[in-house]
Design a protein around this motif. Structure first.
Motif, PDB file in Angstrom:
ATOM      1  N   GLY A   3       0.793  -1.224   0.000  1.00 17.98           N
ATOM      2  CA  GLY A   3       0.000   0.000   0.000  1.00 17.98           C
ATOM      3  C   GLY A   3       0.822   1.269   0.000  1.00 17.98           C
ATOM      4  O   GLY A   3       0.269   2.353   0.080  1.00 17.98           O
ATOM      5  N   THR A   4       2.132   1.152  -0.109  1.00 18.25           N
ATOM      6  CA  THR A   4       2.982   2.330  -0.133  1.00 18.25           C
ATOM      7  C   THR A   4       2.884   3.009  -1.491  1.00 18.25           C
ATOM      8  O   THR A   4       2.748   2.346  -2.521  1.00 18.25           O
ATOM      9  CB  THR A   4       4.452   1.932   0.142  1.00 18.25           C
ATOM     10  OG1 THR A   4       4.516   1.325   1.427  1.00 18.25           O
ATOM     11  CG2 THR A   4       5.371   3.119   0.101  1.00 18.25           C
ATOM     12  N   THR A  34       3.760   0.624 -10.096  1.00 17.53           N
ATOM     13  CA  THR A  34       2.745   0.793 -11.128  1.00 17.53           C
ATOM     14  C   THR A  34       2.087   2.161 -10.994  1.00 17.53           C
ATOM     15  O   THR A  34       1.926   2.687  -9.883  1.00 17.53           O
ATOM     16  CB  THR A  34       1.660  -0.297 -11.061  1.00 17.53           C
ATOM     17  OG1 THR A  34       1.063  -0.295  -9.763  1.00 17.53           O
ATOM     18  CG2 THR A  34       2.234  -1.674 -11.373  1.00 17.53           C
ATOM     19  N   TYR A  35       1.704   2.720 -12.122  1.00 14.02           N
ATOM     20  CA  TYR A  35       1.040   4.024 -12.158  1.00 14.02           C
ATOM     21  C   TYR A  35      -0.266   3.970 -11.382  1.00 14.02           C
ATOM     22  O   TYR A  35      -1.035   3.009 -11.506  1.00 14.02           O
ATOM     23  CB  TYR A  35       0.783   4.420 -13.614  1.00 14.02           C
ATOM     24  CG  TYR A  35      -0.083   5.638 -13.757  1.00 14.02           C
ATOM     25  CD1 TYR A  35       0.455   6.910 -13.647  1.00 14.02           C
ATOM     26  CD2 TYR A  35      -1.449   5.516 -13.984  1.00 14.02           C
ATOM     27  CE1 TYR A  35      -0.346   8.033 -13.765  1.00 14.02           C
ATOM     28  CE2 TYR A  35      -2.259   6.631 -14.104  1.00 14.02           C
ATOM     29  CZ  TYR A  35      -1.705   7.889 -13.991  1.00 14.02           C
ATOM     30  OH  TYR A  35      -2.497   8.997 -14.098  1.00 14.02           O
ATOM     31  N   ALA A  36      -0.532   5.027 -10.593  1.00 14.34           N
ATOM     32  CA  ALA A  36      -1.781   5.107  -9.834  1.00 14.34           C
ATOM     33  C   ALA A  36      -2.650   6.276 -10.309  1.00 14.34           C
ATOM     34  O   ALA A  36      -3.810   6.090 -10.657  1.00 14.34           O
ATOM     35  CB  ALA A  36      -1.500   5.245  -8.345  1.00 14.34           C
ATOM     36  N   VAL A  81       2.628   6.673  -7.910  1.00 12.13           N
ATOM     37  CA  VAL A  81       2.738   5.258  -8.246  1.00 12.13           C
ATOM     38  C   VAL A  81       2.484   4.418  -6.997  1.00 12.13           C
ATOM     39  O   VAL A  81       2.690   4.878  -5.876  1.00 12.13           O
ATOM     40  CB  VAL A  81       4.126   4.912  -8.831  1.00 12.13           C
ATOM     41  CG1 VAL A  81       4.379   5.681 -10.121  1.00 12.13           C
ATOM     42  CG2 VAL A  81       5.244   5.175  -7.834  1.00 12.13           C
ATOM     43  N   ASN A  82       2.017   3.201  -7.225  1.00 12.04           N
ATOM     44  CA  ASN A  82       1.894   2.223  -6.153  1.00 12.04           C
ATOM     45  C   ASN A  82       3.180   1.407  -6.118  1.00 12.04           C
ATOM     46  O   ASN A  82       3.730   1.075  -7.159  1.00 12.04           O
ATOM     47  CB  ASN A  82       0.703   1.312  -6.395  1.00 12.04           C
ATOM     48  CG  ASN A  82      -0.604   2.031  -6.292  1.00 12.04           C
ATOM     49  OD1 ASN A  82      -0.820   2.827  -5.395  1.00 12.04           O
ATOM     50  ND2 ASN A  82      -1.505   1.780  -7.231  1.00 12.04           N
ATOM     51  N   VAL A  83       3.623   1.104  -4.905  1.00  7.46           N
ATOM     52  CA  VAL A  83       4.856   0.333  -4.725  1.00  7.46           C
ATOM     53  C   VAL A  83       4.478  -0.998  -4.071  1.00  7.46           C
ATOM     54  O   VAL A  83       3.912  -1.025  -2.982  1.00  7.46           O
ATOM     55  CB  VAL A  83       5.863   1.092  -3.837  1.00  7.46           C
ATOM     56  CG1 VAL A  83       7.139   0.292  -3.680  1.00  7.46           C
ATOM     57  CG2 VAL A  83       6.128   2.488  -4.394  1.00  7.46           C
TER      58      VAL A  83
END
Length: 85
Positions: A3-4, A34-36, A81-83
């Protein structure tokens, strides 16, 4: 942790002597990123965005466009972005 998120800013400056047209900006994100969402697209110095191309959530190579950037103009794109853990 799961969720970072992280924030990226890509800035392009046209230091050439003529306009750059039909510009698409893309960035290969690191593995697990990934792009958020897009935070902002700034167009100082007379840059324009004649056509809107935005990435889709989950993209590993987000692409933004299409820009026309005059000599001395800029495009600044800020996105989240999602990590993965």
């Amino acid at each position: 942790p799961t969720g970072t998120t992280a924030t990226y800013t890509i800035t392009l400056v046209n230091n050439g002597g003529s306009a750059a047209t039909s510009v698409v900006v893309s960035d290969s994100l690191p593995t697990g990123f990934t792009y958020a969402s897009t935070g902002s697209v700034a167009l100082p110095g007379g840059a324009t965005r004649p056509t809107t191309l935005n990435p889709t959530a989950g993209d590993a190579v987000p692409a933004f466009g299409t820009f026309s950037i005059p000599a001395g103009g800029q495009v600044a794109i800020t996105f989240t972005v999602n990590v993965a853990s």
